[in-house]
Design an enzyme around this catalytic site. Structure first.
Site, mmCIF file in Angstrom:
data_model
loop_
_atom_site.group_PDB
_atom_site.id
_atom_site.type_symbol
_atom_site.label_atom_id
_atom_site.label_comp_id
_atom_site.label_asym_id
_atom_site.label_seq_id
_atom_site.Cartn_x
_atom_site.Cartn_y
_atom_site.Cartn_z
ATOM 1 N N GLY A 227 0.802 -1.211 0.000
ATOM 2 C CA GLY A 227 0.000 0.000 0.000
ATOM 3 C C GLY A 227 0.838 1.265 0.000
ATOM 4 O O GLY A 227 0.311 2.350 0.170
ATOM 5 N N GLU A 268 4.626 -7.116 0.343
ATOM 6 C CA GLU A 268 4.173 -7.592 -0.966
ATOM 7 C C GLU A 268 3.705 -6.422 -1.829
ATOM 8 O O GLU A 268 2.535 -6.316 -2.153
ATOM 9 C CB GLU A 268 3.065 -8.628 -0.786
ATOM 10 C CG GLU A 268 2.074 -8.220 0.279
ATOM 11 C CD GLU A 268 1.052 -9.280 0.597
ATOM 12 O OE1 GLU A 268 1.413 -10.444 0.736
ATOM 13 O OE2 GLU A 268 -0.130 -8.905 0.702
ATOM 14 N N PRO A 269 4.631 -5.567 -2.218
ATOM 15 C CA PRO A 269 4.253 -4.386 -2.989
ATOM 16 C C PRO A 269 4.050 -4.685 -4.462
ATOM 17 O O PRO A 269 4.748 -5.524 -5.045
ATOM 18 C CB PRO A 269 5.450 -3.453 -2.815
ATOM 19 C CG PRO A 269 6.600 -4.343 -2.468
ATOM 20 C CD PRO A 269 6.071 -5.636 -1.947
ATOM 21 N N GLY A 270 3.067 -4.022 -5.042
ATOM 22 C CA GLY A 270 2.898 -4.072 -6.490
ATOM 23 C C GLY A 270 3.290 -2.717 -7.048
ATOM 24 O O GLY A 270 4.335 -2.540 -7.680
ATOM 25 N N ARG A 307 -7.384 3.175 -15.111
ATOM 26 C CA ARG A 307 -7.260 3.826 -13.801
ATOM 27 C C ARG A 307 -7.887 5.209 -13.719
ATOM 28 O O ARG A 307 -8.542 5.522 -12.718
ATOM 29 C CB ARG A 307 -5.794 3.859 -13.358
ATOM 30 C CG ARG A 307 -5.209 2.451 -13.196
ATOM 31 C CD ARG A 307 -3.773 2.474 -12.693
ATOM 32 N NE ARG A 307 -3.678 2.847 -11.295
ATOM 33 C CZ ARG A 307 -3.238 4.004 -10.850
ATOM 34 N NH1 ARG A 307 -2.821 4.930 -11.699
ATOM 35 N NH2 ARG A 307 -3.200 4.247 -9.560
ATOM 36 N N TYR A 311 -10.619 4.905 -10.883
ATOM 37 C CA TYR A 311 -10.294 5.451 -9.557
ATOM 38 C C TYR A 311 -10.088 6.950 -9.570
ATOM 39 O O TYR A 311 -9.560 7.492 -8.602
ATOM 40 C CB TYR A 311 -8.951 4.908 -9.044
ATOM 41 C CG TYR A 311 -8.719 3.444 -9.067
ATOM 42 C CD1 TYR A 311 -9.573 2.566 -8.413
ATOM 43 C CD2 TYR A 311 -7.584 2.933 -9.687
ATOM 44 C CE1 TYR A 311 -9.286 1.216 -8.387
ATOM 45 C CE2 TYR A 311 -7.301 1.586 -9.661
ATOM 46 C CZ TYR A 311 -8.154 0.729 -9.015
ATOM 47 O OH TYR A 311 -7.867 -0.592 -8.985
ATOM 48 N N CYS A 337 -16.469 4.616 -27.168
ATOM 49 C CA CYS A 337 -17.781 5.250 -27.309
ATOM 50 C C CYS A 337 -18.511 5.265 -25.984
ATOM 51 O O CYS A 337 -19.467 4.525 -25.743
ATOM 52 C CB CYS A 337 -18.583 4.559 -28.401
ATOM 53 S SG CYS A 337 -17.844 4.934 -29.995
ATOM 54 N N GLU A 338 -18.024 6.084 -25.127
ATOM 55 C CA GLU A 338 -18.462 6.256 -23.757
ATOM 56 C C GLU A 338 -17.495 7.326 -23.256
ATOM 57 O O GLU A 338 -16.405 7.446 -23.809
ATOM 58 C CB GLU A 338 -18.209 4.953 -22.993
ATOM 59 C CG GLU A 338 -19.173 4.720 -21.873
ATOM 60 C CD GLU A 338 -19.107 3.290 -21.357
ATOM 61 O OE1 GLU A 338 -18.742 3.136 -20.209
ATOM 62 O OE2 GLU A 338 -19.424 2.350 -22.111
ATOM 63 N N TYR A 365 -1.159 -1.841 -12.711
ATOM 64 C CA TYR A 365 -2.593 -1.828 -12.995
ATOM 65 C C TYR A 365 -2.912 -1.114 -14.306
ATOM 66 O O TYR A 365 -3.950 -0.475 -14.446
ATOM 67 C CB TYR A 365 -3.373 -1.220 -11.804
ATOM 68 C CG TYR A 365 -2.979 -1.850 -10.500
ATOM 69 C CD1 TYR A 365 -3.368 -3.154 -10.211
ATOM 70 C CD2 TYR A 365 -2.164 -1.182 -9.586
ATOM 71 C CE1 TYR A 365 -2.967 -3.762 -9.036
ATOM 72 C CE2 TYR A 365 -1.756 -1.800 -8.406
ATOM 73 C CZ TYR A 365 -2.164 -3.087 -8.143
ATOM 74 O OH TYR A 365 -1.752 -3.692 -6.984
HETATM 75 C C1 LIG Z 1 -3.146 -5.685 -4.430
HETATM 76 C C2 LIG Z 1 -2.441 -6.319 -3.330
HETATM 77 C C3 LIG Z 1 -1.116 -5.958 -3.043
HETATM 78 C C4 LIG Z 1 -0.365 -4.875 -3.789
HETATM 79 O O1 LIG Z 1 -0.864 -3.596 -3.552
HETATM 80 P P1 LIG Z 1 -0.104 -2.310 -4.117
HETATM 81 O O2 LIG Z 1 -0.923 -1.166 -3.664
HETATM 82 O O3 LIG Z 1 -0.044 -2.439 -5.598
HETATM 83 O O4 LIG Z 1 1.260 -2.309 -3.546
HETATM 84 C C5 LIG Z 1 -0.489 -6.633 -2.021
HETATM 85 N N1 LIG Z 1 -1.122 -7.607 -1.311
HETATM 86 C C6 LIG Z 1 -2.388 -7.979 -1.574
HETATM 87 C C7 LIG Z 1 -3.007 -9.075 -0.786
HETATM 88 C C8 LIG Z 1 -3.084 -7.351 -2.582
HETATM 89 O O5 LIG Z 1 -4.357 -7.717 -2.818
#
Ligand SMILES: *Cc1c(COP(=O)(O)O)cnc(C)c1O
Length: 412
Positions: A227, A268-270, A307, A311, A337-338, A365
């Site tokens: 997060g 666990e960062p994305g 996105r 969001y 078309c929206e 994302y």
């Molecule tokens: C989506 C998600 C993440 C990654 O979140 P980011 O905001 O992209 O860092 C990590 N853990 C879990 C369980 C998720 O669902």
């Protein structure tokens, strides 16, 4: 990352114009140097007992997965399909954590069969899991600490109405299930949302998690989820990773001492790992002057980058084709078309038809949420690795669109 030098724009050292000439548009471009720098920033902010699991729902091209495996990352997955892709990319199942929400017991069985770390977030499935596997398969528990966090309600998952995790207020029930089924809990997990700016939110949630560990004697790790907020605008704020590293490491060391054992600290960062490393490139099809606004219409839409419409996310836009042009105000839109607006009232160097607009922060994302809405082909993806560009996903064609459609002979 988009960079301006010697009068032209580059990504990872490769000219944007060359990329568009070679691969056409629209195009996702990933710069692995930026991704590696983010990985190292996080890794170095914490101690040696820290493990990073890349949340591959943010960006799931198999080459990106292999890249993260090669620099030492594990994988965070939310579906059995992501587990299978991770194994295909060469991850050791032990380095994969599977954190699904509202999946069936059958899907969890498949993940057990693959040997990945299971993370369960509801009591009903936990009870079935315990009944079936007892203490033979260790399990991590996703706790909801009810810390209000995150950029907006759609990406904040820790609040009281959230569907995620087992509430800290259900600790007694949880304990009963664990005892009666002899479940071996080897990890505790939390993930409270996305775009969390405030370091104190993590620290507060950590305290709550530490407090409940007394119920779990077999812990090997604590997973603090993710997060972290990344900057979207020039001069934007982001989570202070150094500060978080210093404060959380100290807290964690103290906790391990009182727990009586050295545990691993997981993240666990994305977004943090891949957002800034990705740039999306689209071409200007048309400039349309209305009475109120000048619209820039692109050869892309919300089907390729959802996105902003989903969001209200901000992506910084740059006209890379006219760096010296006079700054003007535009509203940048897609061809769906929206209503699909990418950016309202943006200041861009004078835009002409045929120019290329670059979207920053498009690594997370972006492609993974792309669809074929309006029967549009999904874009190609290019990865820049050690200064060289590689096509890692072909642009789709009509055959791809029709692949799984079955034509009824009688309709011939
Ligand atoms: C989506 C998600 C993440 C990654 O979140 P980011 O905001 O992209 O860092 C990590 N853990 C879990 C369980 C998720 O669902």
């Amino acid at each position: 990352m988009l960079q301006f030098n010697n009068g032209t724009y580059h990504i990872g050292g490769v000219s944007v114009k060359d990329l568009c000439d070679k691969y056409d548009s629209p195009l996702y471009v990933y710069d692995t140097d930026t991704m590696e720098a983010q990985y190292n920033k996080l890794k170095n902010a914490f101690g040696d007992n820290t493990k990073i699991k890349f949340a591959c729902k943010a960006l799931n091209n198999i080459n990106v997965l292999k890249f993260f495996k090669n620099i030492g990352s594990g994988l965070d997955t939310v579906s059995i399909q992501e587990v299978w892709t991770g194994i295909k990319a060469g991850f050791n199942p032990k380095d994969i954590i599977y954190t699904p929400n509202c999946v069936s017991m059958e899907e969890i069985d498949l993940a057990v069969k693959e040997g990945v770390q299971i993370n369960i977030d509801n009591l009903s499935i936990l009870e079935q899991f315990g009944h079936k596997y007892g203490s033979s398969v260790p399990v991590c528990i996703r706790i909801n600490p009810h810390v209000m966090a995150g950029g907006n309600i759609n990406i904040s998952v820790g609040h009281i109405d959230s569907k995620f995790g087992i509430s800290i207020y259900q600790m007694r029930h949880l304990e009963r299930v664990i005892k009666s089924e002899k479940i071996r809990v080897n990890g505790l997990h939390m993930h409270t949302g996305s775009d969390i700016l405030d370091v104190d939110v993590f620290l507060r949630a950590a305290d709550i998690l530490f407090e409940v560990t007394e119920h779990f004697p077999d812990l090997e790790f604590i997973d603090f989820g993710s997060g972290f907020k990344v900057p979207y605008k020039p001069d934007d704020y982001s989570t202070d990773i150094q500060e978080l590293g210093t404060k959380l490491s100290a807290k964690f060391a103290e906790f391990c001492k009182s727990y009586g054992r050295e545990l691993e600290l997981w993240f666990e960062p994305g977004k943090f790992l891949v957002s800034q490393g990705g740039t999306f490139l689209a071409k200007v099809n048309v400039i349309k002057q209305t009475t109120a606004t000048v619209f820039v219409g692109l050869d892309s839409g919300m089907n390729h980058l959802m996105r902003p419409m989903l969001y209200n996310a901000y992506h910084h836009l740059t006209n890379v084709s006219n760096p010296n042009g006079t700054q003007r105000i535009y509203t940048v839109v897609g061809y769906i078309c929206e209503t699909d607006t990418f950016g309202w009232d943006r200041k861009l160097a004078e835009v002409r038809e045929g120019d290329i607009i670059a979207f920053q922060n498009a690594g997370a994302y972006g492609f993974t949420m792309a669809s074929n809405y309006n029967s549009r082909f999904r874009p190609a993806e290019v990865m820049i690795y050690k200064g060289k560009d590689y096509l890692i996903r072909k642009r789709e064609n009509l055959e791809d669109l029709l692949r799984n459609q079955v034509e009824i002979a009688e309709l011939a």
